[in-house]
Design a protein around this motif. Structure first.
Motif, PDB file in Angstrom:
ATOM      1  N   ALA A   1       0.886   4.049  -2.927  1.00  0.00           N
ATOM      2  CA  ALA A   1       0.551   5.455  -2.637  1.00  0.00           C
ATOM      3  C   ALA A   1       1.641   6.385  -3.146  1.00  0.00           C
ATOM      4  O   ALA A   1       1.358   7.456  -3.704  1.00  0.00           O
TER       5      ALA A   1
ATOM      6  N   SER B   1       5.487   6.238   8.647  1.00  0.00           N
ATOM      7  CA  SER B   1       4.991   6.015   7.282  1.00  0.00           C
ATOM      8  C   SER B   1       4.290   7.234   6.697  1.00  0.00           C
ATOM      9  O   SER B   1       4.284   7.418   5.476  1.00  0.00           O
ATOM     10  N   ASP B   2       3.699   8.086   7.562  1.00  0.00           N
ATOM     11  CA  ASP B   2       2.991   9.247   7.016  1.00  0.00           C
ATOM     12  C   ASP B   2       3.930  10.380   6.587  1.00  0.00           C
ATOM     13  O   ASP B   2       3.485  11.417   6.090  1.00  0.00           O
TER      14      ASP B   2
ATOM     15  N   ILE C   1       6.073  10.330   1.916  1.00  0.00           N
ATOM     16  CA  ILE C   1       5.745  11.105   0.713  1.00  0.00           C
ATOM     17  C   ILE C   1       6.251  12.540   0.828  1.00  0.00           C
ATOM     18  O   ILE C   1       6.902  13.040  -0.107  1.00  0.00           O
TER      19      ILE C   1
ATOM     20  N   ILE D   1      -1.219   7.194   4.961  1.00  0.00           N
ATOM     21  CA  ILE D   1      -1.516   6.195   3.931  1.00  0.00           C
ATOM     22  C   ILE D   1      -2.417   5.143   4.558  1.00  0.00           C
ATOM     23  O   ILE D   1      -2.026   4.470   5.522  1.00  0.00           O
ATOM     24  N   ASP D   2      -3.614   5.022   4.041  1.00  0.00           N
ATOM     25  CA  ASP D   2      -4.601   4.097   4.596  1.00  0.00           C
ATOM     26  C   ASP D   2      -4.370   2.701   4.023  1.00  0.00           C
ATOM     27  O   ASP D   2      -4.893   2.353   2.961  1.00  0.00           O
ATOM     28  N   ALA D   3      -3.586   1.920   4.733  1.00  0.00           N
ATOM     29  CA  ALA D   3      -3.265   0.573   4.258  1.00  0.00           C
ATOM     30  C   ALA D   3      -4.504  -0.315   4.209  1.00  0.00           C
ATOM     31  O   ALA D   3      -4.583  -1.248   3.396  1.00  0.00           O
TER      32      ALA D   3
ATOM     33  N   TYR E   1      -6.309  -0.544   0.870  1.00  0.00           N
ATOM     34  CA  TYR E   1      -5.649  -1.255  -0.229  1.00  0.00           C
ATOM     35  C   TYR E   1      -6.499  -2.471  -0.615  1.00  0.00           C
ATOM     36  O   TYR E   1      -7.062  -3.142   0.256  1.00  0.00           O
TER      37      TYR E   1
ATOM     38  N   PRO F   1       0.805  -1.222   0.000  1.00  0.00           N
ATOM     39  CA  PRO F   1       0.000   0.000   0.000  1.00  0.00           C
ATOM     40  C   PRO F   1       0.842   1.279   0.000  1.00  0.00           C
ATOM     41  O   PRO F   1       0.436   2.299  -0.577  1.00  0.00           O
ATOM     42  N   TYR F   2       2.010   1.219   0.603  1.00  0.00           N
ATOM     43  CA  TYR F   2       2.878   2.396   0.705  1.00  0.00           C
ATOM     44  C   TYR F   2       3.594   2.650  -0.627  1.00  0.00           C
ATOM     45  O   TYR F   2       3.710   3.793  -1.076  1.00  0.00           O
TER      46      TYR F   2
ATOM     47  N   TYR G   1       1.211   9.296  -6.041  1.00  0.00           N
ATOM     48  CA  TYR G   1       1.452  10.696  -5.690  1.00  0.00           C
ATOM     49  C   TYR G   1       2.378  11.366  -6.704  1.00  0.00           C
ATOM     50  O   TYR G   1       2.177  12.540  -7.065  1.00  0.00           O
TER      51      TYR G   1
END
Length: 696
Positions: free
Chosen positions: A151, A225-226, A229, A283-285, A288, A147-148, A155
């Motif tokens: 994302a 993780s946030d 990006i 990131i909303d895993a 996914y 998922p990361y 982006y």
């Protein structure tokens, strides 16, 4: 071409494809500079081949994931527009070859019907985001990085900050400390970690291969993780402004890190923080897509050769963290497979597994979520397709780039020698079919697409010249590289250079010595214990070129005498006004800034305005025959040559005007005022250029 004009639902994608079609026509009519056209088509996955008049198409598959439906769509496209051959790259893309340039827009439109893109698969962009092929099933992963990676890919796709960098930018994700994503050789590498229950990543910065490999620096031992990006957003802004542009050989991130040092880079990174649209991007895993495994009865099958089945299970089954499932690895020779088999494979996986594949960095295919009780059935079905060769991710499984088969930059054959070395291992060293300790990789030139300089045993395509000025294909033998784990790796030593036809003998000498003197050590430890000179001494006799035969002048996989030919490309055949082209591009960037402002994308609008101003300054400096190596030097030199000399009136100077970019937050108000400044500046530059031409 009408089909893609009416059937593509995404207007952004449709605009992309129509723009490619328009630019192809402009180029062919002599209205577009060759270099500018090359830049545009590369960013759309269209790459020139060694063969004149045809293109290689690179299909971007983030972290190697491709569904059965997508694979069948790719097969349809390959059959219609190419030759039916699919090539897996070392960045988890798929490539097809021999495509007519004029058909590339409709080809792209066909792929997009199943959300498959060409966008930014090549060129000076963020290339395919790669990841461990075991992500999501890895028994050692703290969490699924898919998922990361997804994302981050989304982006930066079409993000204005990464459309015209000095060179490409490569990113990887590793599922665990084993670092199978090879973070240490990437511009940015992320290794999954947890800290006090929080998901995050160890971050590596500034690695790379090529002729001058560089080990990445540790930027963060742990980054939530946030923040990955926003971090990459800032890193790319620094690279875009300060990275080399004139000399391609020095235009990668690793050279900028070498020049600035890690602390110097961090200082520039800190200056960009205010300009970032977000300080965190959660990131909303959980959002996914969930895996859905086919619910089927287990077919009864009869295994014809039980011993072959057992050998295959030992080397090609991948443990999976989900109870009751395994992954199946398919060893794909040279990464090449064909659409007839690929369609049947897609149906098999859709009907009996989860309908998805992962392409690997070693040019193979992994099928996740195979129920253990279905393994015999899969073996029988895969055997029908010729996909049950033992040795997945083992020493037998040699990685090789296309080399002189299709690549403009290939110096000698990489695929031909790879086939021969695999034959030798099977026949003479069968114990290496199940040996995961030795990694062999081959590249056709110094650019290291085959990752030869991080292998235990690597070969690089070269050429040699005899005293009679005859040229023969050659191989540089590199030894001792490898992935240590957790962001650490070792680059191989360049040991000897030998005629290509002696490559097999070099491998025999190396493996024989390892068998005799390895003393139970891993290959990496064995090499370190002996040292480079030890290997040089017993390989040196192979370097003698006094007694070359006619066979030595014919490269592997060829029947004709070797001829060194590098860099055959397209020719525009016309003279273009480069300054006018640059100013026209500045107008296009202003238009994009206005469009994104209207869409409420303030940060994107601001960056388009910035790019327009720097591009306009580049135009005038180019007219003065001033070097335009970096954005930073363009800004500095414009002030010196035009503002400080009184030839151009900008209150406070050009640097003050342009670098409002990182002094202000990306608000609507600033985006509007900055766009107004960019328009005013472009008008000034245009008038200045007109006066210059009038008095020329």
């Amino acid at each position: 071409m009408q089909s893609f004009r009416t059937e593509i639902e995404n207007p952004i994608v449709e605009k992309d494809i129509l723009e490619l079609e328009r630019k192809i026509h402009e180029f062919q009519e002599g209205k577009l500079d060759e270099e500018k056209f090359r830049s545009l088509r590369l960013a759309r996955g269209v790459y020139g081949q060694r063969q004149q008049g045809v293109q290689m198409i690179r299909i971007k598959l983030p972290y190697g994931k491709v569904t059965s439906k997508q694979l069948k769509r790719i097969c349809d496209v390959s059959d219609e527009y190419s030759t039916g051959r699919l090539h897996i790259t070392t960045r988890q893309d798929l490539q097809i070859h021999y495509v007519d340039l004029n058909r590339t827009p409709e080809l792209w439109a066909e792929l997009e019907r199943d959300e498959v893109t060409l966008r930014e698969a090549c060129g000076n962009t963020v290339r395919n985001v790669t990841a461990s092929e075991t992500a999501g099933i890895d028994v050692n992963e703290p969490f699924d990085v898919s998922p990361y990676a997804n994302a981050l890919f989304r982006y930066f796709l079409r993000n204005p900050i990464s459309q015209e960098m000095g060179r490409k930018f490569k990113v990887s994700f590793s599922a665990s400390d084993a670092d199978t994503g090879l973070s240490y050789m990437h511009d940015l590498g992320f290794i999954a970690k947890t800290k006090d229950g929080e998901k995050g990543f160890k971050v590596m910065l500034g690695g790379g291969l090529g002729s001058q490999p560089r080990h990445a620096d540790v930027l963060f031992e742990f980054l939530p993780s946030d923040r990955i990006i926003p971090l990459m957003d800032g890193v790319i802004r620094v690279f875009d402004r300060y990275g080399e542009r004139k000399s391609r050989a020095k235009a990668r991130m690793k050279f900028l890190l070498k020049d600035l040092g890690l602390e110097g880079f961090k200082e520039l990174l800190a200056k960009e923080q205010k300009a970032l649209p977000n300080t965190t991007v959660p990131i909303d895993a959980l959002a996914y897509p969930k895996v859905t495994v086919a619910d089927v009865n287990v077919p009864h099958v009869q295994i014809a050769d039980e011993s072959a089945f057992e050998r295959w299970k030992q080397t090609n089954l991948v443990p999976q963290k989900q109870d009751g499932y395994v992954g199946i690895g398919i060893k794909v020779l040279l990464g090449d497979f064909y659409t007839d088999k690929a369609r049947l494979l897609a149906d098999l996986v859709a009907n009996y597994a989860a309908g998805e594949f992962r392409l690997s960095l070693r040019q193979n295919i992994l099928i996740p979520f195979v129920k253990k009780e279905l393994v015999p059935f899969f073996y029988v079905e895969l055997e029908k397709l010729g996909f049950v060769e033992a040795g997945y991710n083992k020493a037998l499984d040699i990685t090789a780039c296309p080399g002189t088969d299709t690549c403009n930059l290939g110096i000698s054959s990489s695929t031909g020698i790879a086939v021969e070395l695999e034959r030798i291992i099977k026949q003479e060293y069968p114990q290496y079919i199940s040996n995961s300790d030795v990694v062999i990789k081959i590249s056709g030139c110094m650019n290291a697409c085959g990752q030869h300089n991080m292998a235990n045993i690597g070969f690089q395509g070269m050429s040699i010249r005899t005293k009679d000025k005859l040229v023969a294909p050659a191989l540089q033998v590199l030894l001792g590289g490898g992935n240590i784990g957790n962001g650490e790796g070792r680059f191989a030593d360049k040991v000897v250079k030998i005629p290509s036809k002696r490559g097999p003998e070099a491998l025999r000498l190396i493996l024989d010595d390892f068998e005799t003197n390895g003393n139970g050590l891993s290959y990496a430890d064995y090499y370190r214990s002996k040292g480079e000179h030890y290997f040089y001494d017993f390989l040196k006799p192979l370097t003698d070129i006094e007694n070359l035969t006619q066979e030595d002048f014919i490269d592997w996989g060829n029947t004709e005498k070797y001829e060194k030919a590098i860099g055959i490309g397209e020719c525009a055949g016309v003279v273009i006004d480069l300054i006018a082209t640059l100013l026209f591009e500045s107008e296009e960037k202003i238009q994009k800034a206005s469009e994104t402002l209207g869409e409420g994308r303030w940060a994107a609008s601001i960056y388009h305005s910035y790019s327009s101003m720097v591009n306009s300054a580049k135009a005038l400096l180019t007219a003065e025959k001033t070097k335009v190596n970096t954005h930073a030097s363009i800004i500095r030199d414009f002030d010196e040559k035009f503002v400080q000399s009184g030839r151009f009136d900008i209150h406070g100077g050009f640097e003050t005007l342009v670098l409002q970019l990182n002094k202000n937050e990306p608000t609507e108000a600033f985006a509007k005022s900055y766009l107004a400044d960019a328009k005013t500046y472009l008008n000034q530059v245009t008038e200045f250029r007109k006066l210059e031409l009038t008095h020329a």
